[in-house]
Design an enzyme around this catalytic site. Structure first.
Site, PDB file in Angstrom:
ATOM      1  N   ARG A 101      37.269  49.745  29.338  1.00 29.58           N
ATOM      2  CA  ARG A 101      37.722  48.912  30.445  1.00 29.58           C
ATOM      3  C   ARG A 101      39.250  48.832  30.458  1.00 29.58           C
ATOM      4  NH1 ARG A 101      34.827  43.234  30.878  1.00 29.58           N
ATOM      5  NH2 ARG A 101      36.268  42.680  29.215  1.00 29.58           N
ATOM      6  N   LYS A 202      41.231  43.841  34.280  1.00 34.38           N
ATOM      7  CA  LYS A 202      41.755  42.625  33.640  1.00 34.38           C
ATOM      8  C   LYS A 202      43.282  42.627  33.666  1.00 34.38           C
ATOM      9  CE  LYS A 202      39.153  40.129  30.310  1.00 34.38           C
ATOM     10  NZ  LYS A 202      38.113  39.411  31.038  1.00 34.38           N
ATOM     11  N   GLU A 238      32.952  35.345  41.800  1.00 32.16           N
ATOM     12  CA  GLU A 238      32.905  34.937  40.397  1.00 32.16           C
ATOM     13  C   GLU A 238      33.827  33.751  40.169  1.00 32.16           C
ATOM     14  OE1 GLU A 238      34.631  37.576  37.474  1.00 32.16           O
ATOM     15  OE2 GLU A 238      35.764  38.639  39.009  1.00 32.16           O
TER      16      GLU A 238
HETATM   17  C1  LIG Z   1      36.940  38.827  31.303  1.00 30.54           C
HETATM   18  C2  LIG Z   1      36.366  38.372  32.586  1.00 30.54           C
HETATM   19  C3  LIG Z   1      34.986  38.263  32.795  1.00 30.54           C
HETATM   20  C4  LIG Z   1      33.975  38.421  31.695  1.00 30.54           C
HETATM   21  O1  LIG Z   1      33.973  39.679  31.093  1.00 30.54           O
HETATM   22  P1  LIG Z   1      33.307  39.868  29.668  1.00 30.54           P
HETATM   23  O2  LIG Z   1      33.471  41.315  29.388  1.00 30.54           O
HETATM   24  O3  LIG Z   1      31.892  39.457  29.787  1.00 30.54           O
HETATM   25  O4  LIG Z   1      34.058  38.996  28.732  1.00 30.54           O
HETATM   26  C5  LIG Z   1      34.539  37.938  34.064  1.00 30.54           C
HETATM   27  N1  LIG Z   1      35.410  37.700  35.075  1.00 30.54           N
HETATM   28  C6  LIG Z   1      36.739  37.773  34.905  1.00 30.54           C
HETATM   29  C7  LIG Z   1      37.630  37.517  36.064  1.00 30.54           C
HETATM   30  C8  LIG Z   1      37.255  38.105  33.656  1.00 30.54           C
HETATM   31  O5  LIG Z   1      38.576  38.159  33.481  1.00 30.54           O
END
Ligand SMILES: *Cc1c(COP(=O)(O)O)cnc(C)c1O
Length: 355
Positions: A101, A202, A238
């Protein structure tokens, strides 16, 4: 190994040999930054590759005032956890997914990225050097934060010429303290991500723009906000840093990821576990009405694990959800954390033991 690093690795060994745990009040862990002893750092400049990464004492880093990350937000982060098992082994959960990722995000942000092997090595070294900070089973976990930033100076709006990859770690407990079940505010004015933007990676630029919505919601007594799609404002996406699921009957649904939603590793794992339990799982567009009619709702992420949603409010209409025992989130969370901490057999090869 250069002498300075030799000294560090000796001190890592001697320390961890005499004490099993660092001096931390394990019963009071929240989600703050409790500094640990070491971090990992690796650089890459002028179109080269990352090399010569090493552990160093946890400390402030020095950056030029014109560093790309400070001026133009060229940066990405990751988040994963190290778990202590009952018999004192250390496990990581699907860490290669975090490495991949970060590589995808780096492409979007025009940054070079560490290889999967470099990423995994850095995470393992950081965890092992700080193993005294991995909380006792049941008290918390060691949160590991890899960072990739444009550290080189740049004045015109352009990618930096030097990049720094850093990994640090901090012991954490529960992310959302307080009564069981989040009290969500469905945000219909401010948005988190747009099609073609960076919501699916991210990027550090995705988070502080959500603070205003969060702060406004918290001032009204809500625990977090749920963002809607920025094109129609009709579909749920989300939360600030975690994904959402809704359950209706035997059907578990979560918004499909098409660039505006972060593809969570917890999300992916929960989908697989729910399918094993015999639930029908749908990744689709979810109108906000479906959220209001759901039997159960919960959010997922490395930090929040699986956290139930107790209530949601959309344009003045408030609905409540089941959060008691016997709910699906409870079963999913038990199974997920069971695998992560070695309590349940890992039939999917998700955990990586480090030593
Ligand atoms: C990190 C994150 C998640 C969750 O990702 P995981 O890999 O399950 O930790 C979901 N939404 C956002 C916006 C994030 O930054």
């Amino acid at each position: 190994m250069p002498p300075s690093l030799q000294k560090i690795s000796q001190s890592v060994e001697s320390r961890s040999a005499d004490e099993k745990y660092a001096d931390v009040n394990w019963d009071e862990l929240g989600f703050g930054v409790i500094p640990t002893e070491f971090m990992y750092i690796m650089k890459c400049s002028n179109g080269g590759e990352f090399s010569q990464g090493h552990l160093t004492p946890y400390r402030n880093i020095e950056l030029s005032p014109s560093a790309g990350v400070l001026n133009y937000g060229q940066g990405l982060f990751e988040g994963l956890k190290a778990y202590r098992t009952e018999d004192d082994r250390f496990l990581l959960f699907r860490p290669e997914e975090n490495a991949l990722r970060m590589q995808m995000g780096a492409e979007r942000m025009l940054m070079p990225s560490p290889s999967t092997q470099q990423f995994l090595d850095a995470v393992k070294q950081t965890v092992l050097a700080n193993k005294r900070w991995i909380p006792p089973l049941g008290k918390g976990t060691l949160y590991v934060r890899p960072l990739l930033i444009g550290s080189g100076p740049v004045l015109g709006v352009a990618p930096a010429a030097e990049y720094t990859f850093l990994v640090f770690a901090a012991p954490v407990g529960i992310y959302h303290k307080g009564p069981a079940g989040l009290n969500l505010y469905v945000e219909d004015q401010l948005h988190r991500a747009t099609p073609g933007g960076t919501g699916g990676v991210k990027s550090i630029t995705n988070y502080s723009p959500a603070y205003l919505a969060q702060q406004q919601a918290r001032a009204k007594g809500f625990s977090d906000v749920l963002f809607l799609d920025s094109v129609t404002g009709k579909y749920i996406e989300e939360l600030t840093a975690c994904n959402i699921f809704i359950l209706k009957g035997n059907v578990l649904a979560t918004p499909a990821v098409h660039g505006t939603i972060l593809p969570g590793i917890t999300r992916k794992s929960i989908i697989a576990i729910a399918l094993d339990f015999g639930y029908q799982v749908e990744e689709r567009v979810i109108p906000v009405e479906d959220l209001l009619e759901a039997d159960e709702a919960f959010c997922t992420g490395t930090a929040v694990v699986v956290t139930p949603i107790g209530a949601a409010t959309y344009q003045g209409k408030r609905v409540e959800y089941n959060t008691g025992k016997g709910t699906l989130f409870h079963k999913l969370r038990e199974t997920l954390t069971g695998i992560q901490t070695g309590r349940l057999e890992d039939k999917k090869g998700w955990t990586m033991e480090i030593n």
